[in-house]
Scaffold this active site. Structure first.
Site, PDB file in Angstrom:
ATOM      1  N   ARG A 168       0.897  -4.674  -4.748  1.00 39.04           N
ATOM      2  CA  ARG A 168       1.204  -6.059  -3.981  1.00 39.04           C
ATOM      3  C   ARG A 168       1.255  -7.209  -4.882  1.00 39.04           C
ATOM      4  O   ARG A 168       0.581  -7.173  -5.981  1.00 39.04           O
ATOM      5  CB  ARG A 168       0.044  -6.407  -2.909  1.00 39.04           C
ATOM      6  CG  ARG A 168      -0.229  -5.237  -1.965  1.00 39.04           C
ATOM      7  CD  ARG A 168      -1.481  -5.715  -1.124  1.00 39.04           C
ATOM      8  NE  ARG A 168      -2.184  -4.557  -0.613  1.00 39.04           N
ATOM      9  CZ  ARG A 168      -1.950  -3.545   0.433  1.00 39.04           C
ATOM     10  NH1 ARG A 168      -0.629  -4.039   1.009  1.00 39.04           N
ATOM     11  NH2 ARG A 168      -2.351  -2.821   0.765  1.00 39.04           N
TER      12      ARG A 168
ATOM     13  N   GLY B 133      -5.235   0.468   9.152  1.00 37.52           N
ATOM     14  CA  GLY B 133      -4.212  -0.251  10.195  1.00 37.52           C
ATOM     15  C   GLY B 133      -3.887  -1.688   9.820  1.00 37.52           C
ATOM     16  O   GLY B 133      -3.105  -2.264  10.534  1.00 37.52           O
TER      17      GLY B 133
ATOM     18  N   ARG C 227     -25.601  12.672  18.335  1.00 37.29           N
ATOM     19  CA  ARG C 227     -25.230  11.396  17.601  1.00 37.29           C
ATOM     20  C   ARG C 227     -24.108  10.692  18.356  1.00 37.29           C
ATOM     21  O   ARG C 227     -23.217  11.408  18.491  1.00 37.29           O
ATOM     22  CB  ARG C 227     -25.393  11.273  16.161  1.00 37.29           C
ATOM     23  CG  ARG C 227     -26.458  11.816  15.606  1.00 37.29           C
ATOM     24  CD  ARG C 227     -26.391  12.047  14.054  1.00 37.29           C
ATOM     25  NE  ARG C 227     -27.573  12.320  13.464  1.00 37.29           N
ATOM     26  CZ  ARG C 227     -27.946  12.882  12.278  1.00 37.29           C
ATOM     27  NH1 ARG C 227     -26.726  13.328  11.365  1.00 37.29           N
ATOM     28  NH2 ARG C 227     -28.861  12.991  11.692  1.00 37.29           N
TER      29      ARG C 227
ATOM     30  N   THR D  89       4.904   2.562   5.577  1.00 36.08           N
ATOM     31  CA  THR D  89       3.533   1.929   5.454  1.00 36.08           C
ATOM     32  C   THR D  89       2.621   2.853   6.609  1.00 36.08           C
ATOM     33  O   THR D  89       3.154   2.982   7.900  1.00 36.08           O
ATOM     34  CB  THR D  89       3.451   0.591   6.112  1.00 36.08           C
ATOM     35  OG1 THR D  89       2.044   0.185   6.184  1.00 36.08           O
ATOM     36  CG2 THR D  89       4.305   0.120   7.005  1.00 36.08           C
TER      37      THR D  89
ATOM     38  N   GLY E 180       4.940  -6.889   4.440  1.00 38.31           N
ATOM     39  CA  GLY E 180       4.906  -7.438   3.364  1.00 38.31           C
ATOM     40  C   GLY E 180       6.254  -7.511   2.439  1.00 38.31           C
ATOM     41  O   GLY E 180       7.080  -8.485   1.745  1.00 38.31           O
TER      42      GLY E 180
ATOM     43  N   ASP F 124       0.384   2.066   8.302  1.00 40.24           N
ATOM     44  CA  ASP F 124       0.121   1.096   9.227  1.00 40.24           C
ATOM     45  C   ASP F 124       0.969   1.110  10.687  1.00 40.24           C
ATOM     46  O   ASP F 124       0.769   0.804  11.569  1.00 40.24           O
ATOM     47  CB  ASP F 124      -0.168  -0.356   8.980  1.00 40.24           C
ATOM     48  CG  ASP F 124      -1.115  -0.575   7.972  1.00 40.24           C
ATOM     49  OD1 ASP F 124      -2.023   0.363   7.856  1.00 40.24           O
ATOM     50  OD2 ASP F 124      -0.796  -1.399   7.235  1.00 40.24           O
TER      51      ASP F 124
ATOM     52  N   ALA G  47     -11.190  11.280  21.456  1.00 37.35           N
ATOM     53  CA  ALA G  47     -12.197  10.333  21.210  1.00 37.35           C
ATOM     54  C   ALA G  47     -12.587   9.817  22.645  1.00 37.35           C
ATOM     55  O   ALA G  47     -11.747   9.810  23.291  1.00 37.35           O
ATOM     56  CB  ALA G  47     -11.955   9.238  20.075  1.00 37.35           C
TER      57      ALA G  47
ATOM     58  N   VAL H  17      16.661   9.180  -2.699  1.00 37.09           N
ATOM     59  CA  VAL H  17      17.325   8.090  -3.107  1.00 37.09           C
ATOM     60  C   VAL H  17      17.948   8.337  -4.376  1.00 37.09           C
ATOM     61  O   VAL H  17      19.035   8.196  -4.628  1.00 37.09           O
ATOM     62  CB  VAL H  17      16.401   6.568  -3.002  1.00 37.09           C
ATOM     63  CG1 VAL H  17      17.359   5.651  -3.931  1.00 37.09           C
ATOM     64  CG2 VAL H  17      16.162   5.968  -1.643  1.00 37.09           C
TER      65      VAL H  17
ATOM     66  N   GLY I   8       1.004  -1.333   0.119  1.00 38.03           N
ATOM     67  CA  GLY I   8      -0.061  -0.011   0.064  1.00 38.03           C
ATOM     68  C   GLY I   8       0.872   1.241  -0.051  1.00 38.03           C
ATOM     69  O   GLY I   8       1.783   1.359   0.597  1.00 38.03           O
TER      70      GLY I   8
HETATM   71  O1  F6P Z   1      -1.237  -1.388   4.505  1.00 35.29           O
HETATM   72  C1  F6P Z   1      -1.730  -0.070   4.210  1.00 35.29           C
HETATM   73  C2  F6P Z   1      -3.340  -0.394   3.924  1.00 35.29           C
HETATM   74  O2  F6P Z   1      -3.995   0.862   3.883  1.00 35.29           O
HETATM   75  C3  F6P Z   1      -3.971  -0.855   5.219  1.00 35.29           C
HETATM   76  O3  F6P Z   1      -4.148  -0.155   6.272  1.00 35.29           O
HETATM   77  C4  F6P Z   1      -5.047  -1.507   4.675  1.00 35.29           C
HETATM   78  O4  F6P Z   1      -5.856  -2.529   5.384  1.00 35.29           O
HETATM   79  C5  F6P Z   1      -4.582  -1.929   3.557  1.00 35.29           C
HETATM   80  O5  F6P Z   1      -3.491  -1.283   2.861  1.00 35.29           O
HETATM   81  C6  F6P Z   1      -5.782  -1.805   2.140  1.00 35.29           C
HETATM   82  O6  F6P Z   1      -5.289  -2.465   1.131  1.00 35.29           O
HETATM   83  P1  F6P Z   1      -5.678  -2.098  -0.207  1.00 35.29           P
HETATM   84  O7  F6P Z   1      -5.133  -0.771  -0.738  1.00 35.29           O
HETATM   85  O8  F6P Z   1      -5.198  -3.256  -0.963  1.00 35.29           O
HETATM   86  O9  F6P Z   1      -7.360  -2.100  -0.292  1.00 35.29           O
END
Ligand code: F6P
Length: 324
Positions: free
Chosen positions: A72, A170, A162, A125, A104, A127, A186, A23, A11
């Site tokens: 990916r 994540g 609401r 990433t 990954g 995440d 929150a 780079v 991602g």
């Molecule tokens: O790894 C980054 C991410 O945005 C995650 O937070 C999410 O679960 C996933 O990629 C979504 O993947 P895709 O872009 O393949 O829908």
């Protein structure tokens, strides 16, 4: 001329472009040509690469996404394709390959290293689930994006009294949810590192409503609940309006924050310096805000960098028992 290869994988994350630009510039500064592989490991398998110049990367520093595309590759899990990739790397004549991506991508880099490809991994990433670093490129940007959106949602929910259920990205980690829940004040956060069942969530909402909060904000990390269904159930069971919002890709796009831009430079500089010094098969990271390197084989074995300490602080602040 000596060559350095680079790719972005998985991602995309804000800061990937800033790191790519670093780079490329560092490669030429150190007397290397820079070769970009398109679409991550797919580009290695397909031999899809080109000479990337300083001119090509002008203007991308503060832009999200990835100029050279990110992807990916499920094929890359197969040793057959890994070998093809390693052959293509050899044909390209690069000294080493810099991979910019998440966990990954790190697994793929480790596989390549086992086949003799010299790699350097840079964490990118949203995440923040690369465990050999405190901070992955894109995480800070995603948290800022999520926080801004939660701030906005809270205001409209408060005006309409609401309950809101806000889902963050994540993957299998709760870092984005935790940081953005804290930063937006929150009322509760649900992370996979400490799963909350429906009973717990219900008890919490009941407590909030009883204490006069007519618009409790629940931030949840993805993959745990069907938030639309849960919102309908909450609305029905509490007889109180509830809305679900999935923040989705809006967290992942956009300009990198200053923190991510500076990390992008530090990581990119360190990666090329490693190659030039003959240091290979390492992951670049940050520890106590200092650049560190970890052997890639170790980096892929490391476990969770979830900030349990921050989570505990959040819980102390928001535990219903602590409410007057
Ligand atoms: O790894 C980054 C991410 O945005 C995650 O937070 C999410 O679960 C996933 O990629 C979504 O993947 P895709 O872009 O393949 O829908």
């Amino acid at each position: 001329m000596r060559k350095i290869g680079v790719l972005t994988s998985g991602g995309d994350a804000p800061g990937m472009n800033a790191c790519l630009k670093t780079v490329v510039e560092m490669s030429y500064n150190y007397g290397y040509e820079c070769i970009a592989f398109r679409r991550g490991y797919k580009g290695l398998i397909n031999g899809d690469y080109y000479k990337i110049t300083k001119k090509d990367v002008e203007g991308i520093f503060n832009v999200g996404g990835s100029l050279i595309y990110s992807a990916r590759s499920s094929d890359f899990k197969d040793i057959k394709y890994q070998k093809i990739a390693a052959e293509n790397v050899a044909k390209s004549g690069i000294t080493a390959l810099i991979v910019i991506g998440g966990n990954g991508t790190y697994l793929g880099a480790n596989d390549l290293a086992k086949l003799g490809v010299k790699v350097i991994a840079i964490p990118a990433t949203i995440d923040n689930d690369v465990h050999s670093t405190e901070s992955s490129l894109g995480f800070d940007s995603a948290v800022n994006n999520a926080t801004n959106m939660i701030d906005n949602i809270k205001q409209t929910m408060q005006a309409n009294e609401r309950i809101s259920l806000i889902e963050c990205m994540g993957r299998y980690g709760g870092n984005i949810a935790l940081y953005s829940a804290m930063a937006s004040q929150a009322d509760i956060v649900a992370v996979p590192e400490d799963p909350l069942d429906r009973e717990h969530i219900y008890r919490f909402i009941k407590d909030q409503l009883e204490h006069g909060n007519n618009s409790p904000t629940l931030v949840v990390a993805e993959k745990q609940y069907n938030v639309y269904q849960l919102a309908r159930d909450i609305e029905h069971d509490f007889n109180h309006e509830c809305r679900a919002v999935i923040l989705g890709y809006m967290q992942r796009g956009g300009r990198p924050t200053v923190k991510d831009r500076i990390s992008a430079i530090r990581y990119g500089v360190a990666a090329v310096e490693c190659i030039d010094a003959g240091i290979f098969n390492v992951a670049i990271g940050l520890s106590n805000d200092k650049i560190i390197t970890t052997p890639i084989a170790e980096a892929v074995q490391m476990h969770s960098n979830f900030r349990q300490d921050l989570y505990e602080s959040f819980k102390l602040l928001n535990n219903p028992r602590n409410k007057a």
